[in-house]
Design a protein around this motif. Structure first.
Motif, PDB file in Angstrom:
ATOM      1  N   ASP A  41       0.809  -1.216   0.000  1.00  0.00           N
ATOM      2  CA  ASP A  41       0.000   0.000   0.000  1.00  0.00           C
ATOM      3  C   ASP A  41       0.847   1.273   0.000  1.00  0.00           C
ATOM      4  OD1 ASP A  41      -2.302  -1.497  -0.048  1.00  0.00           O
ATOM      5  OD2 ASP A  41      -2.702  -1.320   2.105  1.00  0.00           O
ATOM      6  N   VAL A  42       2.059   1.201   0.576  1.00  0.00           N
ATOM      7  CA  VAL A  42       2.924   2.388   0.599  1.00  0.00           C
ATOM      8  C   VAL A  42       4.056   2.303  -0.424  1.00  0.00           C
ATOM      9  CG1 VAL A  42       2.397   2.817   3.035  1.00  0.00           C
ATOM     10  CG2 VAL A  42       4.460   1.504   2.435  1.00  0.00           C
ATOM     11  N   ARG A  73       7.509   6.229   4.773  1.00  0.00           N
ATOM     12  CA  ARG A  73       6.556   5.268   4.219  1.00  0.00           C
ATOM     13  C   ARG A  73       6.525   3.983   5.061  1.00  0.00           C
ATOM     14  NH1 ARG A  73       4.847   5.778  -1.221  1.00  0.00           N
ATOM     15  NH2 ARG A  73       5.506   7.750  -2.155  1.00  0.00           N
ATOM     16  N   LEU A  98      -0.606   9.545   1.021  1.00  0.00           N
ATOM     17  CA  LEU A  98      -0.775   8.229   1.656  1.00  0.00           C
ATOM     18  C   LEU A  98      -1.769   8.309   2.815  1.00  0.00           C
ATOM     19  CD1 LEU A  98       2.898   6.890   1.720  1.00  0.00           C
ATOM     20  CD2 LEU A  98       1.038   6.162   0.217  1.00  0.00           C
ATOM     21  N   GLU A 139      -5.195   8.512   1.343  1.00  0.00           N
ATOM     22  CA  GLU A 139      -5.654   7.198   0.909  1.00  0.00           C
ATOM     23  C   GLU A 139      -6.160   6.381   2.091  1.00  0.00           C
ATOM     24  OE1 GLU A 139      -2.380   5.499  -1.194  1.00  0.00           O
ATOM     25  OE2 GLU A 139      -2.446   7.012  -2.794  1.00  0.00           O
TER      26      GLU A 139
END
Length: 218
Positions: free
Chosen positions: A124-125, A145, A179, A182
């Motif tokens: 996801d990152v 991240r 991020l 999201e």
């Protein structure tokens, strides 16, 4: 999600770190917490996470009255919160994968699930290709991240981010901001502390502004 009423916090005889703060954050909301250094941002986040006591007022997180928590049950709150720091706080002797996995190990996640959830968080990152790297081998943006993956891996309801882009170049900072956005898209509530007005303008989210421990109009 979060309700704060008339919150006061002092350190010794100094001026209040937080002075009559009242605010609310709805479930699934993304809020910027902003103000100059010394405004009280970090103190407020530490109270929400159960790291700081306060003098008076009321603080509710997930309907839990913070003042009623003690060392034996504060974990009930913390396991529902992900926290991200300006200086990453990754474990230097563990790889990226091991750092993210460790966040699950300490809450007793079944071993068979740890590998799957860690991989998903790194995906996801955008860090699956760096899973075997150590923190010192990563750039600042990559370390942040990894810290975000660690914060997200246990599926928290709330993320508290304390100046997470403060050590990063502006372009990388915007990538990190995305991020968190999201994560909000997936239903996570986000409180993003920053002194950067450029960051605030780029995000277009509600703003809570502090100055010298008081809430002011942005």
């Amino acid at each position: 999600m979060i309700q704060i009423f008339n919150l006061y916090k002092t350190y010794g005889g100094a001026a209040p770190a937080l002075n009559d703060i009242s605010l609310s954050v709805r479930r699934g909301e993304f809020v910027f917490l902003t103000g100059p250094s010394g405004a009280g941002k970090t103190t407020l986040l530490r109270i929400l996470y159960g790291w700081e006591n306060f003098d008076r007022g009321q603080v509710l997180v997930h309907g839990i009255n913070i003042v009623k928590l003690n060392e034996s049950n504060v974990f009930l709150l913390r396991r529902r919160i992900g926290i991200v720091f300006q200086d990453y706080k990754l474990l230097p002797r563990k790889t990226v994968f091991e750092n993210v996995a460790f966040a699950q190990e300490i809450i007793g996640t079944e071993r068979r699930l740890i590998r799957q959830k860690t991989w998903e968080a790194l995906r996801d990152v955008g860090l699956t290709n760096k899973k075997d790297f150590y923190p010192r081998q990563l750039s600042g943006g990559e370390q942040q991240r990894a810290a975000i993956a660690r914060a997200l891996v246990n599926s928290p309801d709330l993320i508290l981010a304390d100046e997470p882009t403060g050590n990063l170049d502006p372009e990388i900072g915007i990538e990190i901001l995305r991020l968190f956005e999201e994560a909000q898209d997936r239903g996570v509530t986000v409180i993003f502390a920053t002194h950067s007005q450029e960051m605030v303008r780029s995000g277009k989210h509600p703003v809570i502004m502090l100055s010298r421990g008081q809430r002011i109009k942005p």
